[in-house]
Design an enzyme around this catalytic site. Structure first.
Site, PDB file in Angstrom:
ATOM      1  N   HIS A 285       2.365  -3.718  -2.732  1.00  0.00           N
ATOM      2  CA  HIS A 285       3.182  -3.994  -1.458  1.00  0.00           C
ATOM      3  C   HIS A 285       4.048  -5.049  -1.360  1.00  0.00           C
ATOM      4  O   HIS A 285       3.811  -6.012  -1.113  1.00  0.00           O
ATOM      5  CB  HIS A 285       1.927  -4.189  -0.234  1.00  0.00           C
ATOM      6  CG  HIS A 285       1.391  -3.083  -0.043  1.00  0.00           C
ATOM      7  ND1 HIS A 285       1.638  -2.048   1.159  1.00  0.00           N
ATOM      8  CD2 HIS A 285      -0.037  -2.491  -0.308  1.00  0.00           C
ATOM      9  CE1 HIS A 285       0.623  -1.340   1.383  1.00  0.00           C
ATOM     10  NE2 HIS A 285      -0.343  -1.619   0.334  1.00  0.00           N
TER      11      HIS A 285
ATOM     12  N   GLY B 247       0.270   2.637   4.221  1.00  0.00           N
ATOM     13  CA  GLY B 247      -0.356   3.208   5.412  1.00  0.00           C
ATOM     14  C   GLY B 247      -1.488   3.990   4.975  1.00  0.00           C
ATOM     15  O   GLY B 247      -2.386   3.591   4.214  1.00  0.00           O
TER      16      GLY B 247
ATOM     17  N   CYS C 137       2.589   2.210  -2.195  1.00  0.00           N
ATOM     18  CA  CYS C 137       1.259   2.563  -1.815  1.00  0.00           C
ATOM     19  C   CYS C 137       1.036   3.826  -1.179  1.00  0.00           C
ATOM     20  O   CYS C 137       1.247   4.944  -2.084  1.00  0.00           O
ATOM     21  CB  CYS C 137       0.698   1.698  -1.103  1.00  0.00           C
ATOM     22  SG  CYS C 137      -1.068   1.435  -1.270  1.00  0.00           S
TER      23      CYS C 137
ATOM     24  N   GLU D  91       6.652  -5.703   0.267  1.00  0.00           N
ATOM     25  CA  GLU D  91       6.916  -6.270   1.664  1.00  0.00           C
ATOM     26  C   GLU D  91       6.116  -7.200   2.476  1.00  0.00           C
ATOM     27  O   GLU D  91       6.383  -7.950   3.013  1.00  0.00           O
ATOM     28  CB  GLU D  91       6.979  -5.031   2.517  1.00  0.00           C
ATOM     29  CG  GLU D  91       5.726  -4.553   3.200  1.00  0.00           C
ATOM     30  CD  GLU D  91       4.647  -3.417   2.062  1.00  0.00           C
ATOM     31  OE1 GLU D  91       5.519  -3.409   1.003  1.00  0.00           O
ATOM     32  OE2 GLU D  91       3.881  -3.135   2.529  1.00  0.00           O
TER      33      GLU D  91
HETATM   34  N1  GLN Z   1      -5.509   4.495   0.569  1.00  0.00           N
HETATM   35  C1  GLN Z   1      -4.153   4.884   1.328  1.00  0.00           C
HETATM   36  C2  GLN Z   1      -3.912   6.306   1.318  1.00  0.00           C
HETATM   37  O1  GLN Z   1      -4.612   7.122   0.685  1.00  0.00           O
HETATM   38  C3  GLN Z   1      -3.248   4.075   0.850  1.00  0.00           C
HETATM   39  C4  GLN Z   1      -3.353   2.513   0.961  1.00  0.00           C
HETATM   40  C5  GLN Z   1      -1.851   1.995   1.467  1.00  0.00           C
HETATM   41  O2  GLN Z   1      -0.988   2.316   1.761  1.00  0.00           O
HETATM   42  N2  GLN Z   1      -2.290   0.521   1.351  1.00  0.00           N
HETATM   43  O3  GLN Z   1      -2.886   6.635   1.775  1.00  0.00           O
END
Ligand code: GLN
Length: 207
Positions: A185, A53, A85, A187
């Site tokens: 990811h 996210g 992530c 998922e």
């Molecule tokens: N760039 C996002 C962040 O800094 C992470 C990206 C992702 O979870 N797909 O939180």
């Protein structure tokens, strides 16, 4: 030790991000999935996934939902956790290129760099060997504005590095005790091996 009499209850932090995909993957891996938005839901889980996210938004929402301190406390007590992530960023002890007011959870002794792969390659895919998880059959790894691990403490196992390209050698999967994190990811691909590995970690803990 006897086998657990119930499936492990695996939470997915449900404040923001790709929650639904993780809940489905957890169920497919044989655990009971629970979306976690409230303190009583957090108290009910045996392990927690922090999804991808946006980490600074997630950090703010943890405060709004009064979950920041309780979550830190459960992690300090040894609750198994998996961060993908933005979830990896949340679990780290040090974050590069973030907002000064962003809070994190200090559950993994790693330094991560946000959005590390740069503008040219904001999103990319590669086939990845992940130690202890893929056993010679690499998995498709999807990176979306992903972080990488720039430094890891002695207690941290490196499970995967980018195999080729401009980011070759960068660390993208780690485990320290009962805390697991990936820059990518799993998922979104339908490959359940990372979720199965985490569900097995949680199951081992409640036996
Ligand atoms: N760039 C996002 C962040 O800094 C992470 C990206 C992702 O979870 N797909 O939180």
């Amino acid at each position: 030790m006897s086998a657990a009499t119930r499936p492990p209850r695996v939470g997915v932090l449900a404040l923001q991000g790709d929650v639904r995909e993780h809940l489905a993957a957890v169920a497919a891996a044989g655990a009971t999935p629970i979306g976690v938005r409230r303190r009583d839901e957090l108290d009910a889980v045996d392990g927690l996934i922090i999804p991808g996210g946006e980490s600074t938004t997630m950090s703010r929402l943890l405060g709004v939902f009064d979950l920041y301190e309780p979550l830190r406390a459960r992690l300090a007590e040894g609750m198994p956790a998996y961060g993908s992530c933005a979830g990896m960023i949340m679990l780290a002890s040090d974050i590069l290129d973030t907002r000064p007011d962003a809070r994190h959870l200090d559950a993994l002794d790693i330094t991560v760099r946000r959005n590390a792969f740069g503008r040219q390659v904001e999103s990319f895919e590669t086939d990845l060997e992940v130690d202890g998880i893929t056993g010679g059959t690499p998995m498709r790894a999807v990176f979306i504005r992903a972080p990488w691990v720039e430094g890891a403490g002695e207690g941290v196992q490196v499970l995967a590095r980018v195999p080729d390209g401009p980011a070759q050698g960068r660390i993208v999967a780690v485990r320290q005790g009962d805390v697991l994190a990936t820059s990518f990811h799993p998922e979104v691909t339908g490959d359940r091996r990372v979720h199965q590995y985490f569900v097995d970690m949680v199951a081992a803990k409640i036996e």
